[in-house]
Design an enzyme around this catalytic site. Structure first.
Site, PDB file in Angstrom:
ATOM      1  N   GLN A  55       0.801  -1.217   0.000  1.00  0.00           N
ATOM      2  CA  GLN A  55       0.000   0.000   0.000  1.00  0.00           C
ATOM      3  C   GLN A  55       0.837   1.271   0.000  1.00  0.00           C
ATOM      4  O   GLN A  55       2.042   1.240   0.244  1.00  0.00           O
ATOM      5  CB  GLN A  55      -0.911   0.022   1.225  1.00  0.00           C
ATOM      6  CG  GLN A  55      -0.159  -0.075   2.536  1.00  0.00           C
ATOM      7  CD  GLN A  55      -1.098  -0.076   3.736  1.00  0.00           C
ATOM      8  OE1 GLN A  55      -1.124   0.861   4.496  1.00  0.00           O
ATOM      9  NE2 GLN A  55      -1.895  -1.125   3.878  1.00  0.00           N
ATOM     10  N   HIS A 109       0.098   5.809   0.774  1.00  0.00           N
ATOM     11  CA  HIS A 109      -0.854   6.814   1.239  1.00  0.00           C
ATOM     12  C   HIS A 109      -0.639   8.109   0.460  1.00  0.00           C
ATOM     13  O   HIS A 109       0.483   8.428   0.084  1.00  0.00           O
ATOM     14  CB  HIS A 109      -0.688   7.039   2.738  1.00  0.00           C
ATOM     15  CG  HIS A 109      -0.727   5.763   3.521  1.00  0.00           C
ATOM     16  ND1 HIS A 109      -1.875   5.027   3.663  1.00  0.00           N
ATOM     17  CD2 HIS A 109       0.243   5.043   4.139  1.00  0.00           C
ATOM     18  CE1 HIS A 109      -1.607   3.937   4.355  1.00  0.00           C
ATOM     19  NE2 HIS A 109      -0.332   3.913   4.657  1.00  0.00           N
ATOM     20  N   GLU A 127       2.848   8.009   8.482  1.00  0.00           N
ATOM     21  CA  GLU A 127       2.877   7.095   9.630  1.00  0.00           C
ATOM     22  C   GLU A 127       4.294   6.707  10.006  1.00  0.00           C
ATOM     23  O   GLU A 127       5.187   6.662   9.161  1.00  0.00           O
ATOM     24  CB  GLU A 127       2.000   5.853   9.370  1.00  0.00           C
ATOM     25  CG  GLU A 127       2.359   5.053   8.138  1.00  0.00           C
ATOM     26  CD  GLU A 127       1.259   4.047   7.723  1.00  0.00           C
ATOM     27  OE1 GLU A 127       0.086   4.246   8.075  1.00  0.00           O
ATOM     28  OE2 GLU A 127       1.595   3.079   7.039  1.00  0.00           O
ATOM     29  N   HIS A 186       4.705   0.363   0.631  1.00  0.00           N
ATOM     30  CA  HIS A 186       5.163  -0.461   1.753  1.00  0.00           C
ATOM     31  C   HIS A 186       4.207  -1.608   2.053  1.00  0.00           C
ATOM     32  O   HIS A 186       3.038  -1.587   1.673  1.00  0.00           O
ATOM     33  CB  HIS A 186       5.363   0.392   3.014  1.00  0.00           C
ATOM     34  CG  HIS A 186       4.133   1.158   3.443  1.00  0.00           C
ATOM     35  ND1 HIS A 186       3.776   2.353   2.869  1.00  0.00           N
ATOM     36  CD2 HIS A 186       3.180   0.900   4.369  1.00  0.00           C
ATOM     37  CE1 HIS A 186       2.664   2.801   3.442  1.00  0.00           C
ATOM     38  NE2 HIS A 186       2.278   1.935   4.354  1.00  0.00           N
ATOM     39  N   ARG A 234      -4.196   0.578  -2.291  1.00  0.00           N
ATOM     40  CA  ARG A 234      -3.567  -0.738  -2.241  1.00  0.00           C
ATOM     41  C   ARG A 234      -3.046  -1.134  -3.608  1.00  0.00           C
ATOM     42  O   ARG A 234      -3.609  -0.753  -4.631  1.00  0.00           O
ATOM     43  CB  ARG A 234      -4.561  -1.775  -1.713  1.00  0.00           C
ATOM     44  CG  ARG A 234      -4.958  -1.486  -0.273  1.00  0.00           C
ATOM     45  CD  ARG A 234      -5.860  -2.566   0.315  1.00  0.00           C
ATOM     46  NE  ARG A 234      -6.229  -2.178   1.678  1.00  0.00           N
ATOM     47  CZ  ARG A 234      -7.250  -1.368   1.961  1.00  0.00           C
ATOM     48  NH1 ARG A 234      -8.014  -0.896   1.003  1.00  0.00           N
ATOM     49  NH2 ARG A 234      -7.502  -1.048   3.203  1.00  0.00           N
TER      50      ARG A 234
HETATM   51 ZN   LIG Z   1       0.517   2.181   5.561  1.00  0.00          ZN
END
Ligand SMILES: [Zn+2]
Length: 408
Positions: free
Chosen positions: A97, A99, A134, A264, A283
């Site tokens: 995935q 972001h 993140e 990642h 994804r």
């Molecule tokens: Zn992630």
């Protein structure tokens, strides 16, 4: 100040022991427990333990935003907690995935709204208008794929697997050993017709089997990852993509920071993850869930980088270990009480105003602030409201506290 009970999320890739053991509950659990959420996410908020029973952190923020979040956090992010802290326990790999950036998320959210796709629809990419940077800090050894690795290494890995069917793709990278070459190759694989993948992926898996049997060590971890992913997703282009990504092993305390566009996949392990409070995930495979390839290709950053660029700089400031990350929504550190600090109360450094979530990962400590005190043992957490100010800590045994606050 109150104890904060996290919300357990059960997903198939989770662990029946890790989160239960961490929080002192009986294990194995009936369902695999994947995540423990400490935050005010509307989907599953954490719970404050008060004298009058449990109250959802979400309701508490709604009733008293000024006291809980403070004026400056409200001014910057509105009346919501801008970050979410999770304990994550992966027994099996998660999806591949990436972001979106803040701009891509705002545009994508508006576009899908215009198209009339319901926010809860399975084919909706953008469930909110926020980016989702993140950081993951390992609690136990943690395995991940993250970011496109330097191209020469990917070429060497693919050559080492000695798969004739890979030759044209290796040649593509040799001819264009940069971000454009990676984009061309990844796009070719992820858009390849299924019958082609049904030939190529098994050929690569065969190559990985031979490589592992040869006891060659250079790419042993990468080859094993090809096998593990291939076993679960035998015709998935994500198995091929794994050869292009940094294969990272984190020791406890080590971390990776995943900015917008970083491709990642978490493979295995237990860690603490702190992220902007968003659900925006694009994804690329290794999942039965919705995959939107064109949108993924739009947000991906193909710039090759070695894994040390994905690991955040860690600086020590007295008892505090600070993970340097650029996201405004969160700041993450670890407080250690050890040596001369044991046996008496000490002031914890205080670099940020706004609320704090404290998660004890080792030992036991009494945490005191304006709003009283709580005792934290391994696996327990506390919520410190903005108006409760700096904290003081007292421990008799070596203790570690993970701390998440709002970024600067
Ligand atoms: Zn992630």
């Amino acid at each position: 100040m109150n104890l904060l009970r996290g919300a357990v999320r059960t997903y198939a890739w989770g662990s029946r022991t890790a989160i239960a053991d961490f929080t002192g509950r009986p294990s194995p659990t009936a369902h695999p427990e994947a995540e423990l959420w400490f935050g005010a996410h509307p989907g599953d908020p954490a719970w404050l333990e008060t004298d009058n029973g449990e109250t959802s952190l979400l309701d508490t923020l709604r009733d008293d935003p000024e006291g809980q979040l403070g004026a400056s956090v409200r001014g910057r992010f509105g009346d919501t907690l801008p970050f979410l802290l999770k304990v994550l326990a992966a027994d099996e790999p998660l999806s591949l995935q990436a972001h979106p950036s803040a701009r891509q998320a705002a545009e994508g959210f508006a576009r899908e709204d215009r198209l009339g796709i319901p926010v809860t629809a399975p084919n909706r990419n953008y469930r909110d208008a926020s980016h989702k940077p993140e950081i993951l800090v390992a609690l136990e050894e943690f395995e991940a794929l993250a970011g496109f690795r330097p191209v020469e290494e990917s070429i060497e890995l693919m050559r080492s697997l000695a798969v004739t069917d890979l030759d044209p793709f290796v040649n593509l990278l040799v001819g264009q050993p940069d971000a454009d070459g990676l984009r061309a190759l990844f796009t070719t694989w992820i858009t390849a017709p299924q019958p082609d993948l049904d030939v190529l992926v098994p050929a690569v898996i065969d190559g990985a089997i031979h490589y592992v049997r040869s006891r060659n060590t250079t790419f042993a971890a990468e080859a094993r990852t090809v096998l593990e992913l291939g076993e679960r997703y035998p015709g998935d282009a994500g198995v091929l993509a794994s050869m292009l990504l940094n294969r990272i092993t984190l020791e406890p305390g080590e971390a990776i920071y995943l900015p917008a566009g970083n491709l990642h996949a978490y493979l295995q392990g237990v860690g603490v993850e702190v992220m902007a409070n968003s659900d925006n995930v694009l994804r690329g495979g290794l999942t039965p869930k919705h995959v939107d390839v064109p949108e993924l290709l739009r947000v991906l950053d193909f710039t090759p980088a070695s894994d040390d660029l994905i690991r955040p700089t860690i600086t020590r400031d007295g008892m505090e270990l600070v993970y340097e990350t650029p996201a405004p929504e969160f700041a993450v550190s670890e407080l250690s009480i050890d040596g001369e600090h044991l046996g008496h109360e000490i002031d914890a450094p205080s670099r940020h105003d706004g609320p704090q979530i404290l998660l004890c990962t080792q030992g036991s400590t009494v945490v005191s602030a304006k709003g009283g005190s709580v005792t934290l043992n391994r696996g327990s957490a506390a919520w410190v409201a903005a108006d409760e100010g700096p904290i003081r800590l007292a421990a008799d045994t070596p203790t570690k506290l993970f701390r998440a606050t709002v970024g600067i």
